[in-house]
Design a protein around this motif. Structure first.
Motif, PDB file in Angstrom:
ATOM      1  N   LEU A   1       0.907  -1.282   0.021  1.00  0.00           N
ATOM      2  CA  LEU A   1       0.230   0.181  -0.113  1.00  0.00           C
ATOM      3  C   LEU A   1       1.014   1.226  -0.268  1.00  0.00           C
ATOM      4  CD1 LEU A   1      -2.503  -1.477   2.831  1.00  0.00           C
ATOM      5  CD2 LEU A   1      -2.846  -1.149   0.234  1.00  0.00           C
ATOM      6  N   LYS A   2       0.618   2.513  -0.605  1.00  0.00           N
ATOM      7  CA  LYS A   2       0.435   3.592  -1.159  1.00  0.00           C
ATOM      8  C   LYS A   2       0.590   4.784  -0.605  1.00  0.00           C
ATOM      9  CE  LYS A   2       0.410   3.828  -6.200  1.00  0.00           C
ATOM     10  NZ  LYS A   2      -0.240   3.034  -5.686  1.00  0.00           N
ATOM     11  N   GLU A   3       0.103   5.892  -0.583  1.00  0.00           N
ATOM     12  CA  GLU A   3      -0.378   7.078  -0.051  1.00  0.00           C
ATOM     13  C   GLU A   3      -1.565   7.511  -1.503  1.00  0.00           C
ATOM     14  OE1 GLU A   3       0.103   9.777   1.940  1.00  0.00           O
ATOM     15  OE2 GLU A   3      -1.352  10.262   0.947  1.00  0.00           O
ATOM     16  N   GLY A   4      -2.769   7.556  -0.717  1.00  0.00           N
ATOM     17  CA  GLY A   4      -4.065   7.849  -1.591  1.00  0.00           C
ATOM     18  C   GLY A   4      -4.416   6.359  -1.541  1.00  0.00           C
ATOM     19  N   ASP A   5      -3.916   4.939  -1.675  1.00  0.00           N
ATOM     20  CA  ASP A   5      -4.536   4.292  -1.793  1.00  0.00           C
ATOM     21  C   ASP A   5      -5.891   3.967  -0.899  1.00  0.00           C
ATOM     22  OD1 ASP A   5      -2.836   3.292  -4.037  1.00  0.00           O
ATOM     23  OD2 ASP A   5      -1.382   1.831  -2.270  1.00  0.00           O
ATOM     24  N   GLN A   6      -6.545   2.757  -1.796  1.00  0.00           N
ATOM     25  CA  GLN A   6      -8.317   3.473  -0.873  1.00  0.00           C
ATOM     26  C   GLN A   6      -8.228   1.520  -0.324  1.00  0.00           C
ATOM     27  OE1 GLN A   6     -10.657   5.407  -0.156  1.00  0.00           O
ATOM     28  NE2 GLN A   6      -8.681   6.058  -0.882  1.00  0.00           N
TER      29      GLN A   6
ATOM     30  N   LYS B   1     -10.386  -2.082   0.964  1.00  0.00           N
ATOM     31  CA  LYS B   1     -11.730  -1.740   0.957  1.00  0.00           C
ATOM     32  C   LYS B   1     -11.388  -3.608   1.844  1.00  0.00           C
ATOM     33  CE  LYS B   1     -16.684  -1.887   0.266  1.00  0.00           C
ATOM     34  NZ  LYS B   1     -17.252  -1.915   1.616  1.00  0.00           N
ATOM     35  N   ILE B   2     -12.381  -3.212   2.663  1.00  0.00           N
ATOM     36  CA  ILE B   2     -11.838  -4.839   3.409  1.00  0.00           C
ATOM     37  C   ILE B   2     -13.443  -5.443   4.347  1.00  0.00           C
ATOM     38  CG2 ILE B   2      -9.966  -3.538   4.979  1.00  0.00           C
ATOM     39  CD1 ILE B   2      -8.707  -6.525   4.920  1.00  0.00           C
ATOM     40  N   ALA B   3     -13.532  -6.329   4.344  1.00  0.00           N
ATOM     41  CA  ALA B   3     -14.751  -6.520   5.422  1.00  0.00           C
ATOM     42  C   ALA B   3     -16.106  -5.059   5.497  1.00  0.00           C
ATOM     43  CB  ALA B   3     -14.534  -7.072   6.532  1.00  0.00           C
ATOM     44  N   PRO B   4     -16.260  -4.547   5.799  1.00  0.00           N
ATOM     45  CA  PRO B   4     -17.044  -3.882   5.941  1.00  0.00           C
ATOM     46  C   PRO B   4     -16.315  -1.989   6.077  1.00  0.00           C
ATOM     47  CG  PRO B   4     -17.326  -4.713   8.469  1.00  0.00           C
ATOM     48  CD  PRO B   4     -16.516  -5.869   7.688  1.00  0.00           C
ATOM     49  N   TRP B   5     -14.955  -2.437   5.925  1.00  0.00           N
ATOM     50  CA  TRP B   5     -14.342  -0.785   6.133  1.00  0.00           C
ATOM     51  C   TRP B   5     -13.576  -0.407   5.291  1.00  0.00           C
ATOM     52  CZ3 TRP B   5     -14.058  -5.442   9.519  1.00  0.00           C
ATOM     53  CH2 TRP B   5     -14.065  -5.171  11.188  1.00  0.00           C
ATOM     54  N   GLU B   6     -13.539   0.703   5.067  1.00  0.00           N
ATOM     55  CA  GLU B   6     -12.663   1.377   3.894  1.00  0.00           C
ATOM     56  C   GLU B   6     -12.117   2.043   4.571  1.00  0.00           C
ATOM     57  OE1 GLU B   6     -15.961   2.551   1.152  1.00  0.00           O
ATOM     58  OE2 GLU B   6     -13.836   2.914  -1.027  1.00  0.00           O
ATOM     59  N   PHE B   7     -10.386   1.551   4.294  1.00  0.00           N
ATOM     60  CA  PHE B   7      -9.738   2.894   4.387  1.00  0.00           C
ATOM     61  C   PHE B   7      -8.455   4.065   3.216  1.00  0.00           C
ATOM     62  CE2 PHE B   7      -9.924  -0.445   6.989  1.00  0.00           C
ATOM     63  CZ  PHE B   7      -9.640  -0.728   8.324  1.00  0.00           C
ATOM     64  N   THR B   8      -8.453   4.959   3.992  1.00  0.00           N
ATOM     65  CA  THR B   8      -7.570   5.926   2.929  1.00  0.00           C
ATOM     66  C   THR B   8      -6.286   5.628   3.601  1.00  0.00           C
ATOM     67  OG1 THR B   8      -9.171   6.925   2.322  1.00  0.00           O
ATOM     68  CG2 THR B   8      -7.158   7.643   1.956  1.00  0.00           C
ATOM     69  N   ILE B   9      -5.148   5.127   2.093  1.00  0.00           N
ATOM     70  CA  ILE B   9      -3.422   5.100   3.254  1.00  0.00           C
ATOM     71  C   ILE B   9      -2.791   6.587   3.582  1.00  0.00           C
ATOM     72  CG2 ILE B   9      -1.396   3.598   2.834  1.00  0.00           C
ATOM     73  CD1 ILE B   9      -3.882   1.870   3.757  1.00  0.00           C
ATOM     74  N   LEU B  10      -2.511   7.121   4.716  1.00  0.00           N
ATOM     75  CA  LEU B  10      -1.688   8.144   4.878  1.00  0.00           C
ATOM     76  C   LEU B  10       0.119   7.475   4.884  1.00  0.00           C
ATOM     77  CD1 LEU B  10      -3.999   9.929   7.342  1.00  0.00           C
ATOM     78  CD2 LEU B  10      -3.923   9.934   4.700  1.00  0.00           C
ATOM     79  N   GLU B  11       0.768   7.707   3.636  1.00  0.00           N
ATOM     80  CA  GLU B  11       2.203   7.936   4.500  1.00  0.00           C
ATOM     81  C   GLU B  11       2.406   8.535   5.227  1.00  0.00           C
ATOM     82  OE1 GLU B  11       5.038   7.719   0.514  1.00  0.00           O
ATOM     83  OE2 GLU B  11       3.379   5.764  -0.349  1.00  0.00           O
ATOM     84  N   LEU B  12       2.983   8.269   6.416  1.00  0.00           N
ATOM     85  CA  LEU B  12       3.199   8.883   7.619  1.00  0.00           C
ATOM     86  C   LEU B  12       4.944   9.067   7.777  1.00  0.00           C
ATOM     87  CD1 LEU B  12       0.063   8.988   9.989  1.00  0.00           C
ATOM     88  CD2 LEU B  12       0.488  11.106   8.032  1.00  0.00           C
ATOM     89  N   PRO B  13       6.284   8.912   6.890  1.00  0.00           N
ATOM     90  CA  PRO B  13       7.759   9.307   7.403  1.00  0.00           C
ATOM     91  C   PRO B  13       8.219   9.559   8.779  1.00  0.00           C
ATOM     92  CG  PRO B  13       7.404  10.269   5.843  1.00  0.00           C
ATOM     93  CD  PRO B  13       5.466  10.283   6.107  1.00  0.00           C
ATOM     94  N   GLY B  14       8.722   9.285   9.670  1.00  0.00           N
ATOM     95  CA  GLY B  14       9.904   9.789  10.632  1.00  0.00           C
ATOM     96  C   GLY B  14      10.538   8.907  11.327  1.00  0.00           C
TER      97      GLY B  14
END
Ligand SMILES: [Zn+2]
Length: 251
Positions: free
Chosen positions: A95-100, A102-115
């Motif tokens: 997964l990378k920044e901005g990917d969507q 969808k898994i079971a009933p949940w939907e996630f947006t991926i945020l890249e947060l380096p540090g």
């Protein structure tokens, strides 16, 4: 139909949490950062939950140690940061920044947060306002910068700060009491450049000690409260962030 979805915490090691997202209607679960398999497998079996997937935020062993065993038991897909392909084995989706996702009933947006690490990602569920943020931010604190720069760490925290105030932050470690001590040292200094809301901090301290005395976690964090009390979110620029991080590293 009333949705029956919630998150539970499984404590592992000294101060880690594994998060289990549960859809009670479908008996489905998703776990985040299983550092070890045993307590997670026991939890899922006791509740008779089917594991629909494993989400990983970064490559540190206390976040991925249980992946192989859980995958072998439950035969579920594993999602991991694309930038950690060399460090994480056994993932099925990168997964990378901005990917969507969808898994079971949940939907996630991926945020890249380096540090904390360079490839660190967080899983943002906009519908529930849940953020699974690994080791980027903690109660009244933030993760050590093992791989990234202060600039990256500062920018990642500023991105979290821009999420809706009702956001619940599921961070992996129970470090809040230790970080409160740091806040007290900070506010006792005459020359500190960071001035949070001292009343909000006292209220935070009271709620925290009540919860911890009852054996309850301080996680999830409420972004609306962190943004007025967490010095790392209050830092107004990279230099202030660097000052805080270096001071905290010496504690
Ligand atoms: Zn870590």
């Amino acid at each position: 139909m009333v949705k029956n979805e919630h998150v539970e915490l499984i404590p592992i090691f000294d101060d880690n949490y594994v998060f289990v997202l549960i859809d009670s209607d479908a008996n489905k679960a998703v776990v985040v950062d299983p550092g070890e398999a045993g307590p997670v497998a026991d939890f899922l079996c006791e509740r008779q939950l089917d594991l629909g997937g494993i989400l990983l935020t970064h490559h540190h062993s206390d976040h991925i140690g249980g992946v192989g065993e859980l995958k072998a038991i439950f035969n579920c897909p594993v999602y991991a940061p694309e930038k950690n392909q060399k460090q994480i084995s056994g993932a099925d989706h990168w997964l990378k920044e901005g990917d969507q996702l969808k898994i079971a009933p949940w939907e996630f947006t991926i945020l890249e947060l380096p540090g904390h690490t360079l490839g660190h990602i967080a899983y943002w569920d906009q519908q529930h306002k849940w953020l699974f943020s690994g080791d980027v931010i903690f109660g009244l604190g933030c993760g050590r910068l093992f791989e990234g720069t202060h600039e990256q760490g500062y920018t990642s925290l500023q991105r979290i700060k821009k999420l809706p105030p009702q956001t619940l932050i599921y961070c992996t470690h129970e470090y809040t009491e230790r970080n409160l001590e740091f806040c007290r040292i900070l506010t006792s200094q005459d020359n500190t450049p960071i001035t949070g809301d001292s009343e909000a901090l006292e209220l935070y301290a009271n709620v925290l000690s009540n919860r911890r005395e009852l054996g309850l976690p301080s996680v999830p964090l409420k972004l609306s409260i962190e943004e007025s009390t967490n010095p790392f979110l209050l830092a107004r620029n990279v230099e202030q962030f660097r000052y805080l991080r270096e001071l905290r590293n010496r504690q």
